[in-house]
Design an enzyme around this catalytic site. Sequence first.
Site, PDB file in Angstrom:
ATOM      1  N   CYS A   1      -6.618   1.279   2.387  1.00 12.73           N
ATOM      2  CA  CYS A   1      -7.421   2.854   1.934  1.00 12.73           C
ATOM      3  C   CYS A   1      -7.372   3.234   0.507  1.00 12.73           C
ATOM      4  O   CYS A   1      -8.206   3.503   0.887  1.00 12.73           O
ATOM      5  CB  CYS A   1      -7.094   2.913   3.524  1.00 12.73           C
ATOM      6  SG  CYS A   1      -7.950   1.925   5.076  1.00 12.73           S
TER       7      CYS A   1
ATOM      8  N   ASN B   1     -11.596  -3.139  -0.290  1.00 11.96           N
ATOM      9  CA  ASN B   1     -10.860  -3.101   0.744  1.00 11.96           C
ATOM     10  C   ASN B   1     -11.607  -3.850   2.068  1.00 11.96           C
ATOM     11  O   ASN B   1     -10.990  -4.670   2.052  1.00 11.96           O
ATOM     12  CB  ASN B   1      -9.971  -2.173   0.917  1.00 11.96           C
ATOM     13  CG  ASN B   1      -9.234  -2.060   1.919  1.00 11.96           C
ATOM     14  OD1 ASN B   1      -8.534  -2.651   2.336  1.00 11.96           O
ATOM     15  ND2 ASN B   1      -9.368  -1.548   3.121  1.00 11.96           N
ATOM     16  N   GLU B   2     -11.873  -2.762   3.147  1.00 18.09           N
ATOM     17  CA  GLU B   2     -11.898  -3.390   4.453  1.00 18.09           C
ATOM     18  C   GLU B   2     -13.388  -3.178   4.864  1.00 18.09           C
ATOM     19  O   GLU B   2     -13.647  -2.237   5.596  1.00 18.09           O
ATOM     20  CB  GLU B   2     -10.848  -2.492   4.921  1.00 18.09           C
ATOM     21  CG  GLU B   2     -10.953  -3.071   6.758  1.00 18.09           C
ATOM     22  CD  GLU B   2     -10.125  -2.525   7.369  1.00 18.09           C
ATOM     23  OE1 GLU B   2      -9.260  -2.820   7.473  1.00 18.09           O
ATOM     24  OE2 GLU B   2      -9.554  -1.342   6.967  1.00 18.09           O
TER      25      GLU B   2
ATOM     26  N   GLU C   1       0.842  -0.957   0.360  1.00 17.72           N
ATOM     27  CA  GLU C   1       0.011   0.060   0.472  1.00 17.72           C
ATOM     28  C   GLU C   1       1.096   1.546  -0.070  1.00 17.72           C
ATOM     29  O   GLU C   1       1.447   1.105   0.396  1.00 17.72           O
ATOM     30  CB  GLU C   1      -0.916   0.507   1.566  1.00 17.72           C
ATOM     31  CG  GLU C   1      -1.326   0.973   1.000  1.00 17.72           C
ATOM     32  CD  GLU C   1      -3.462   1.233   2.000  1.00 17.72           C
ATOM     33  OE1 GLU C   1      -3.800   1.887   2.521  1.00 17.72           O
ATOM     34  OE2 GLU C   1      -2.571   0.398   2.793  1.00 17.72           O
TER      35      GLU C   1
END
Length: 660
Positions: free
Chosen positions: A243, A374-375, A48
């Site tokens: 993120c 992603n999350e 990331e």
Amino acid sequence: MKKNVLHFLFATATAAHLAAAAGPIKLTVQAGTPGPQISPTMWGVFFEDINFGADGGLYAELVKNRSFEFPDPLMGWIKLSPSLAQGELSVQTDSPLNANNPHYLRLHSEGTAPFGISNEGFRGMGLLADETYDFSAQIRLVSGEPRLLIQLVGEDGTVLAEARLEDFSSSAWKKCTAMLKPDGQESKARLNVILENKGAVDLDMISLFPRHTWKDRPGGLRADMVQLLADFKPGFMRFPGGCIVEGSQLDRRYQWKNTIGPIEERKLLVNRWNYEFIHRPTPDYFQSFGLGFFEFFQLCEDIGSEPLPILNCGMACQFNSGELCPLDQLEPFIQDALDLVEFANGPADSPWGAKRAAMGHPEPFHLKMMGVGNEQWGPQYIERYARFAKALKAKYPEIMLVSASGPSPDDDRFKFLWSKLRELHADIVDEHCYANPSWFFNNTHRYDHYDRTGPKVFMGEYAAQSVAVVSVKNRNTLECALAEAAYMTGLERNADVVRMASYAPLFANAQAWQWTPDMIWVNSLQSFGTPNYYAQMLFSRNRGSVVLPVSCDSSATGGAAPSFFVSAARDDAAGEIIIKAVNASQESVEAAIDLEGVATVSRTAQTIILAGTKLSDQNTFEDPAKVSPKTSPLENVSPQFNYSFGPYSLTVLRIHAMEK
């Protein structure tokens, strides 16, 4: 294999986890009863762009804000204007080099004294003595017959190298280049661009790269950082996040189509880690996308890793705005995913395959999997994931999809998503966990009782936190590495459920980080692997082909916290049994090892040991190999032999064996 037999297998294959024993323990490896296959993608890395992981890190560009596109267009630059100099500089946008990056610098001097600008790089430019550095800039003549002096200078102002440029075109932008070879090493150098005489020029895409990049590609990646990845031998590489995939709001999300094509046409984007943490502000953190999706795919190919791209699913980060793309407007997001498969795998004459071919790679990248979101969490995610899955599976049923399970490994959001994803027959579910070391030591059995027929697991982000999550005092200690390794024995034992796992984050710039701990630390000249890196690497390089059930018995568990953990595998290609054992106690663990089902073994085996003298041990720039693997032969091995697992250690035993 029937479900009840599998349950028995995993009951007997459970990792030993016991307190430091008072006497020898019996450690039995059932070499004649192999369990499930271990996926080639079992151990990987997660990239990331956090902690200046791309610009200022893996991407070897040394100039910050090279196109003057930051909101403060001169951020990273200072004016060089001695007292006698008469001149001016201005940022302009008329007749730019390209519309995506419209700003450029006009530099005008009356010739009374040298006048110019200086770039600080990413917390300083790291230069090696006698290394070659390639300067380039897009230049357009405005007036006069200007001559540019290009300098590399040390922190104290010493000139380390210089070159001159002249004869510019008055009608068009022209790429001008120079070669610079510093005569000294410097960690905080600067780049000067100076008008020596009267005249004016426009400047854009001012760039400085080391000649020696990974595979010596011009404008490429930092060689030492990629080498650490190559040494790891990751089965996969997840990119670009994290993120930043989501963005704090949707117009700041990562869009892969903006990261391919000519470098100068890739549009700058603010990095969400620029402003995320009030305790670690980084107002100069932006994404130039010099490291874009093509380069990610190419890097995966270079290091033998399966690419795992993650795409935005129409949701911004739920820790920030949580902005949603309405369901009836989701089609462009889904089309981006479909187009990415064509970019990676399509023939060179397909619309997106042609773009890949134009960048120098006519052959496909053989993409096999992709992440949707992603999350994320909640019903909004399920609604959007279902639409992505329907479209992708209809056109590309061979692509495995990775779905999200939220930021926690066991809360209500997690349980809701798992129930819904089972109903949707999801391929792989991405689980995340950042917790203290005790969580990892105590959860080595987490996957023993997962449904063997449901979706598979990707442990996509995990790392032991030495102090607390998001604490600036977290450190990459040996204790954290051993906790993660203990947990990994449980992942390996449950290889029919867990298909992939990756530590996070991957890289951190020591002068510009936002999050700690991290697997690899860098500064402008150096990079080193942490104990966590080496623990991960030992699992990756000693993966094995199939799980071998292993058990321990001891009369000295005593109700104390577990401190000894073990898993085993067989490497079919090498004909070897691989035992991985973690001893997190301060005492050695004496073991009587029984390779059940083995007829003969080579009398000499190999040991690889990662150990320290105390749990707080760390690697540093000054002592980068303090906690690093040591390899040595082990003599007098037989199907039954004794071995002492040292304190505070991760041990890998590789034994060449023949079954009965």
